[in-house]
Design a protein around this motif. Structure first.
Motif, short mmCIF file in Angstrom:
data_model
loop_
_atom_site.label_atom_id
_atom_site.label_comp_id
_atom_site.label_asym_id
_atom_site.label_seq_id
_atom_site.Cartn_x
_atom_site.Cartn_y
_atom_site.Cartn_z
N VAL A 93 27.89 -37.85 40.52
CA VAL A 93 27.76 -38.73 39.35
C VAL A 93 26.78 -38.14 38.36
N LEU A 94 25.62 -37.68 38.87
CA LEU A 94 24.62 -37.09 37.98
C LEU A 94 25.16 -35.85 37.29
N ALA A 95 25.89 -35.01 38.02
CA ALA A 95 26.45 -33.80 37.44
C ALA A 95 27.42 -34.12 36.30
N ASN A 96 28.23 -35.13 36.49
CA ASN A 96 29.18 -35.52 35.44
C ASN A 96 28.48 -36.10 34.22
N LEU A 97 27.40 -36.85 34.46
CA LEU A 97 26.62 -37.37 33.34
C LEU A 97 25.96 -36.22 32.56
N LEU A 98 25.43 -35.24 33.30
CA LEU A 98 24.82 -34.09 32.65
C LEU A 98 25.85 -33.27 31.88
N ARG A 99 27.04 -33.18 32.44
CA ARG A 99 28.11 -32.45 31.73
C ARG A 99 28.42 -33.14 30.41
N PHE A 100 28.53 -34.47 30.42
CA PHE A 100 28.77 -35.21 29.18
C PHE A 100 27.62 -34.99 28.20
N TYR A 101 26.40 -35.02 28.71
CA TYR A 101 25.21 -34.81 27.89
C TYR A 101 25.25 -33.45 27.20
N GLN A 102 25.71 -32.44 27.92
CA GLN A 102 25.76 -31.09 27.36
C GLN A 102 26.94 -30.87 26.42
N PHE A 103 28.13 -31.31 26.84
CA PHE A 103 29.35 -30.98 26.11
C PHE A 103 29.59 -31.92 24.92
N SER A 104 28.93 -33.08 24.89
CA SER A 104 29.13 -34.03 23.79
C SER A 104 28.31 -33.68 22.56
N GLY A 105 27.38 -32.75 22.71
CA GLY A 105 26.49 -32.41 21.60
C GLY A 105 25.19 -33.19 21.64
N LEU A 106 25.08 -34.13 22.60
CA LEU A 106 23.87 -34.94 22.70
C LEU A 106 22.66 -34.09 23.06
N GLN A 107 22.84 -33.11 23.94
CA GLN A 107 21.73 -32.25 24.33
C GLN A 107 21.18 -31.49 23.12
N LYS A 108 22.07 -30.95 22.31
CA LYS A 108 21.64 -30.21 21.12
C LYS A 108 20.84 -31.11 20.18
N LEU A 109 21.30 -32.37 20.04
CA LEU A 109 20.62 -33.33 19.17
C LEU A 109 19.23 -33.65 19.71
N VAL A 110 19.16 -33.90 21.03
CA VAL A 110 17.88 -34.26 21.66
C VAL A 110 16.88 -33.11 21.53
N ARG A 111 17.33 -31.90 21.78
CA ARG A 111 16.43 -30.75 21.74
C ARG A 111 15.94 -30.48 20.32
N SER A 112 16.81 -30.62 19.34
CA SER A 112 16.42 -30.34 17.95
C SER A 112 15.51 -31.44 17.39
N SER A 113 15.54 -32.64 17.98
CA SER A 113 14.74 -33.76 17.47
C SER A 113 13.26 -33.64 17.82
N GLY A 114 12.94 -32.86 18.87
CA GLY A 114 11.55 -32.72 19.30
C GLY A 114 11.07 -33.85 20.17
N ILE A 115 11.96 -34.77 20.52
CA ILE A 115 11.56 -35.94 21.30
C ILE A 115 11.13 -35.57 22.73
N LEU A 116 11.62 -34.42 23.22
CA LEU A 116 11.29 -34.01 24.59
C LEU A 116 9.80 -33.81 24.78
N LYS A 117 9.09 -33.49 23.70
CA LYS A 117 7.65 -33.26 23.80
C LYS A 117 6.92 -34.52 24.22
N LEU A 118 7.53 -35.68 23.99
CA LEU A 118 6.89 -36.95 24.34
C LEU A 118 6.97 -37.24 25.84
N PHE A 119 7.80 -36.48 26.57
CA PHE A 119 8.04 -36.79 27.97
C PHE A 119 7.34 -35.83 28.92
N GLY A 120 6.43 -35.01 28.40
CA GLY A 120 5.60 -34.16 29.25
C GLY A 120 6.41 -33.26 30.16
N THR A 121 6.12 -33.36 31.46
CA THR A 121 6.76 -32.49 32.44
C THR A 121 8.26 -32.72 32.52
#
Length: 454
Positions: A141-169
């Protein structure tokens, strides 16, 4: 639970008098270390810090003192024990045959029972080793969710937004996330894959918990290489995670449960060999006999299981391997995964396979058996040290000017690909079996081309 006020930070289970402390670790195991110091320069953390307590010798001294209750198991103890990569390079260097992996894993098992440590490492261990890895459906289930996250363009959006810096490790962990395989490869619908041509060997294949999703191509290539070499490949659907990561993290009871399930899964098939294509998994599988030595029901069965386990390159080196490879005009170097070189003593076999491929230019890199800093989830929970450890590896790979760095372990592949990309080095990792499969396919392409011109 009770707290020993004389030992700050030490939490002792109520039934402490009844349980076995430092399970599986004897005084004789610790006494093997004669403190000669030959392990020091082999140790990645000692090389980086120069501190005695970050060396195998120093950590053995700490474990011995804790086992004898001369020092507490507190935050300071954990800092030194968990900064270790458990790479086992010290075992290769040790003239006394000290089983350092056994010592450090027993110490971590004890540490997780008394429960010191920061909130994040404890939460991560609970989530990964108790709630996720033992359950294939949850992983799927997790792998399929991650696949959607990557292939939908959501990952690119999240990474370019800089929001990941707020989540530390956790945000940093996301940056290490590799692209999932286009096609997952776990247990196929048919558990037995027939050999091509005559059946010479009946082998079991451990697919792993992460490999099917992030390295589906590697698993597929492994099975193809085995069937090309006269192997009937058995892939039990009931197999589970090998338990390597949970053992390294100190979650020994989880590892024992997984080991029992795997023994039950593979035992009915009467196999000649049980194959692993991941160095860390292979070492864990070969040590089920140590993990379950105190289990009256499984101890003998674990020894029988472990005796059959071989790394894929180790197995191919022992049989009459099909060397009808086609040309692969690439320049490659080889990275000795720690648990393959030090844990299993498999070094020459992968190199021999690579050197049998026509037109493949093989170049040795400097310090090929130095750790890359992956070590399971180490590059997440000990990110700073992991980066310090991998930095020389990046330079050594770059100096070979190789197209590929060939590796026999998925964690190493992820760690080095991230570090190489960050360092602007064009070399990328590839598993040994993928390169062999490419050579076989090159031979088929040559044959087909020749046949079409007749």
């Amino acid at each position: 639970m009770k707290t020993d006020v004389g030992q700050p930070g030490l939490v002792i289970p109520d039934n402490d008098d009844e349980r076995v402390r430092f399970e599986g670790l004897s005084d004789e195991d610790l006494a093997q270390c004669v403190h000669c110091g030959l392990c020091l320069n082999a140790c990645p953390t000692y090389r980086e810090t120069g501190l005695e307590m970050e060396s195998p010798r120093g950590r053995i001294y700490l474990v011995k003192a804790a086992k004898e209750e001369r020092i507490p198991i507190n935050e300071t103890f954990l800092k030194h024990i968990f900064l270790c990569l458990d790479c086992r390079a010290c075992e290769t260097a040790c003239p006394s045959g000290v089983q350092y992996g056994k010592i450090i894993e027993a110490a971590r098992g004890e540490a997780t029972l008394v429960k010191p440590g920061g909130a994040f490492p404890r939460s991560l261990r609970w989530l990964v080793f108790k709630q996720l890895f033992p359950y294939p459906r949850r992983l799927n289930v997790l792998a399929n969710l991650l696949r959607f996250y990557q292939f939908s363009g959501l990952q690119k959006l999240v990474r370019s937004s800089g929001i990941l810096k707020l989540f530390g490790t956790f945000g940093q962990a996301e940056t290490l996330l590799p692209k999932l395989s286009d096609k997952f490869y776990a247990a196929p619908k048919v558990e037995v894959v027939p050999a091509r041509g005559e059946t010479k060997h009946r082998v079991g294949f451990v697919t792993g918990c992460i490999m099917p999703y992030f390295f589906g191509e590697t698993n597929r290539a492994t099975v193809n290489v085995l069937t090309r070499n006269g192997c009937e490949v058995v892939i039990p659907k009931s197999q589970r995670c090998c338990g390597a990561l949970s053992t390294h993290a100190g979650a020994r009871e989880t590892s024992k449960d997984l080991a029992r399930q795997n023994i039950d899964a593979f035992e009915p098939y009467d196999l000649d060999v049980i194959i692993s294509n991941a160095a860390g998994c292979g070492t864990a599988l070969k040590e089920y006999d140590v993990l379950l030595e105190g289990d009256p029901k499984y101890a003998d069965r674990a020894r029988g299981f472990s005796d059959k386990v071989k790394d894929i390159s180790e197995f191919l080196a022992e049989i009459e391997v099909d060397t009808s490879f086609g040309p692969v005009a690439k320049r490659v170097t080889y990275q000795d995964a720690c648990h393959l070189a030090h844990g299993q003593r498999v070094r020459a076999q992968p190199r021999a396979l690579l050197q049998a491929i026509p037109e493949l230019e093989f170049v040795e890199m400097k310090n090929s058996d130095h750790c890359c800093g992956s070590a399971g989830v180490y590059n997440i929970v000990q990110a700073d040290m992991a980066q310090r450890v991998v930095a020389p590896k990046v330079n050594n790979i770059a100096n070979t000017a190789a197209d590929y760095v060939v590796v026999g372990n998925p964690g190493c592949m992820l760690q080095m690909d991230n570090a190489l990309a960050a360092g602007g080095v064009s070399t990328r990792s590839i598993h040994t079996m993928e390169l062999l499969e490419e050579a076989y396919q090159a031979a088929e392409a040559t044959e087909n081309s020749t046949a079409s011109t007749r």
